[in-house]
Design an enzyme around this catalytic site. Sequence first.
Site, short mmCIF file in Angstrom:
data_model
loop_
_atom_site.label_atom_id
_atom_site.label_comp_id
_atom_site.label_asym_id
_atom_site.label_seq_id
_atom_site.Cartn_x
_atom_site.Cartn_y
_atom_site.Cartn_z
N ASP A 39 0.94 -1.31 -0.05
CA ASP A 39 -0.13 -0.01 0.07
C ASP A 39 0.86 1.44 -0.18
O ASP A 39 1.73 1.24 0.67
CB ASP A 39 -0.86 -0.08 1.33
CG ASP A 39 -1.98 1.07 1.13
OD1 ASP A 39 -1.74 2.10 0.98
OD2 ASP A 39 -3.35 0.63 1.23
N LYS A 41 0.10 13.23 -18.21
CA LYS A 41 -1.00 14.05 -18.10
C LYS A 41 -2.49 13.58 -17.67
O LYS A 41 -2.36 11.96 -17.76
CB LYS A 41 -1.31 14.65 -19.61
CG LYS A 41 -2.06 13.88 -20.52
CD LYS A 41 -2.13 14.63 -21.71
CE LYS A 41 -3.24 14.14 -22.80
NZ LYS A 41 -4.67 14.07 -22.09
N HIS A 91 1.98 11.79 -24.47
CA HIS A 91 2.30 10.93 -25.39
C HIS A 91 2.37 11.49 -26.87
O HIS A 91 3.11 11.15 -27.81
CB HIS A 91 1.45 9.59 -25.39
CG HIS A 91 0.18 9.70 -26.17
ND1 HIS A 91 -0.89 10.30 -25.25
CD2 HIS A 91 -0.41 9.62 -27.44
CE1 HIS A 91 -1.92 10.37 -25.95
NE2 HIS A 91 -1.60 10.07 -27.19
N LYS A 125 5.14 11.76 -30.71
CA LYS A 125 4.96 11.25 -31.74
C LYS A 125 5.74 11.73 -33.00
O LYS A 125 5.93 12.88 -32.95
CB LYS A 125 3.35 11.57 -32.38
CG LYS A 125 2.21 10.91 -31.55
CD LYS A 125 0.82 11.32 -31.80
CE LYS A 125 0.42 11.10 -33.10
NZ LYS A 125 0.31 9.80 -33.43
N GLU A 144 -11.74 11.56 -34.16
CA GLU A 144 -11.75 10.29 -33.97
C GLU A 144 -13.28 9.72 -34.60
O GLU A 144 -14.40 10.52 -34.27
CB GLU A 144 -11.85 10.11 -32.45
CG GLU A 144 -10.31 10.20 -32.08
CD GLU A 144 -10.19 9.91 -30.56
OE1 GLU A 144 -9.79 8.94 -30.32
OE2 GLU A 144 -10.97 10.61 -29.69
N ASP A 197 -9.22 17.58 -22.41
CA ASP A 197 -8.73 16.35 -22.90
C ASP A 197 -7.62 16.60 -24.04
O ASP A 197 -6.44 15.70 -23.88
CB ASP A 197 -9.61 15.26 -23.16
CG ASP A 197 -9.17 13.89 -23.27
OD1 ASP A 197 -8.04 13.54 -22.48
OD2 ASP A 197 -9.50 13.13 -24.19
N HIS A 226 -2.80 18.84 -26.70
CA HIS A 226 -2.32 18.40 -27.90
C HIS A 226 -2.54 19.58 -29.09
O HIS A 226 -1.45 19.88 -29.78
CB HIS A 226 -3.30 17.39 -28.60
CG HIS A 226 -3.30 16.07 -27.42
ND1 HIS A 226 -2.26 15.88 -26.80
CD2 HIS A 226 -3.91 14.85 -27.31
CE1 HIS A 226 -2.20 14.67 -26.07
NE2 HIS A 226 -3.40 13.97 -26.46
N LYS A 239 -15.01 13.46 -30.89
CA LYS A 239 -15.20 12.11 -30.96
C LYS A 239 -16.55 11.70 -31.75
O LYS A 239 -17.36 12.69 -32.24
CB LYS A 239 -15.45 11.42 -29.71
CG LYS A 239 -14.28 11.23 -28.86
CD LYS A 239 -14.62 10.72 -27.67
CE LYS A 239 -12.94 10.55 -26.78
NZ LYS A 239 -11.93 9.74 -27.51
#
Length: 470
Positions: free
Chosen positions: A92, A147, A177, A181, A215, A234, A239, A325
Amino acid sequence: MSTLSMSHQPRADALVLFGATGDLAKRKLFPALYDLERHGKLDIPVIGVARSDWTDETFRKNAREAILGSKPNADEQTIKPLMQLLDLICGDYADQATWDTLRDTLDKHNSQNAVFYMAIPPSMFPEVAQRLASVGLNERGRIVVEKPFGRDLTSAQEVNATLHSVFPEERIFRIDHYLGKESVEDLLVFRFSNTLLEPVWNRRYVRSVQVTMSETIGVEGRGAFYDAVGAVRDVLQNHLLQVVALLAMEPPAGPESRFLQDEKAKVLAAMEPIDPRNVVRGQYVGYRDEPGVAADSNTETFAAAKVEIDSWRWAGVPWYVRVGKALAADATEAVVEFHSPPRLLFDEAGGPTPARNLVRFRLGKRDGVTFTVQAKTPGEHLDSQAVDMAVDFAAALGERWDAYVRLIGDAIAGSPRRFAREDVVEQAWAVVQPVLDSPGEIHPYFRGSWGPSETSRLLVDGESWYEPSL
């Protein structure tokens, strides 16, 4: 901030993964470690820390399954030595014995410069950082945090203050991430390694810039998480603003990380905080029926905004960003639109006005660049028509490395180039903060569309959004 911040550091001698039995480790981290081992870039002990009641063998078995699930053709000659690097500490995080065991384990490996990777929820960062300090491990390595870096400007500042109470800025690696790229990083290389672009890369020749990240999937079982975040937090805040910064920045003064971060910070500092009137928020029809989503949710699954950069290079040029999305295609693109020529010379047949020149950066799986230019139409008339000159970078240059392979490799090597600096993170939050404070109306849109029709009002002179090239 010290001028030494974000400078290159010594190579790590151990990698500690907090949350080593979690979803991120399974989907991204273990496949990335496999690739690092395959490329000869690992060769240090990997110590997992988790609350799961697993043995070392169970841990290795699950790591192997994660690798094979992502890479069915994985080479056993790479997997076997990787498994020998793995160990697990179960306990823990609130139990001091867990941290004593971690310190003793690092001592056993003679580690004095570890990477502490936080593959855990951001709410746990403060406790873990302070617990590392309780056994002196904050003096023996650097911390990598995933993030989101806060939920707004205030919380981002609070997270940074907590981390700084334990680690200096140069040993805090904020991992996104998207910054790993190759297609995104190629924006930087393409701009500053090709002199043909620089003379026209300014407000005199560029009419507008559009950045799209779309997306086709919805929230796909992540409704509870997404409903508390939304598209602005998000993707748009991090980004998309990072892509804008790479497209808009001045040439760095040198190759060191701090120079690149300095130029990004200047772009974000020159951005006006987004006026909520220059934002359109949307939600796809059926989102509220997703598991974990509130029946009266006002969370956006789509956001489009007009951004202004008040600098000598870009004053007066509109920058448009959109993310969503359940849209018509999976794509990430940046389209730079140039002004029309001052006179229309080649239009003997009296056809439609020729399309403007474009530079289209494709940042998705088929990454590359497309130039849209005018050429003579075949036939008797002296007319022009648009033609595309395209390059697929993967086909031309070979296999692209996965973002996590590069980012974990950089964290081990001590290179902060692809990580986010404190001031850059906070300035990006400052740009979107007015939208978070006054989110405004939410507009419904259907799956398979390009979002709410209201997005057209953001564009100047009745122009249209450029659909991504597929």
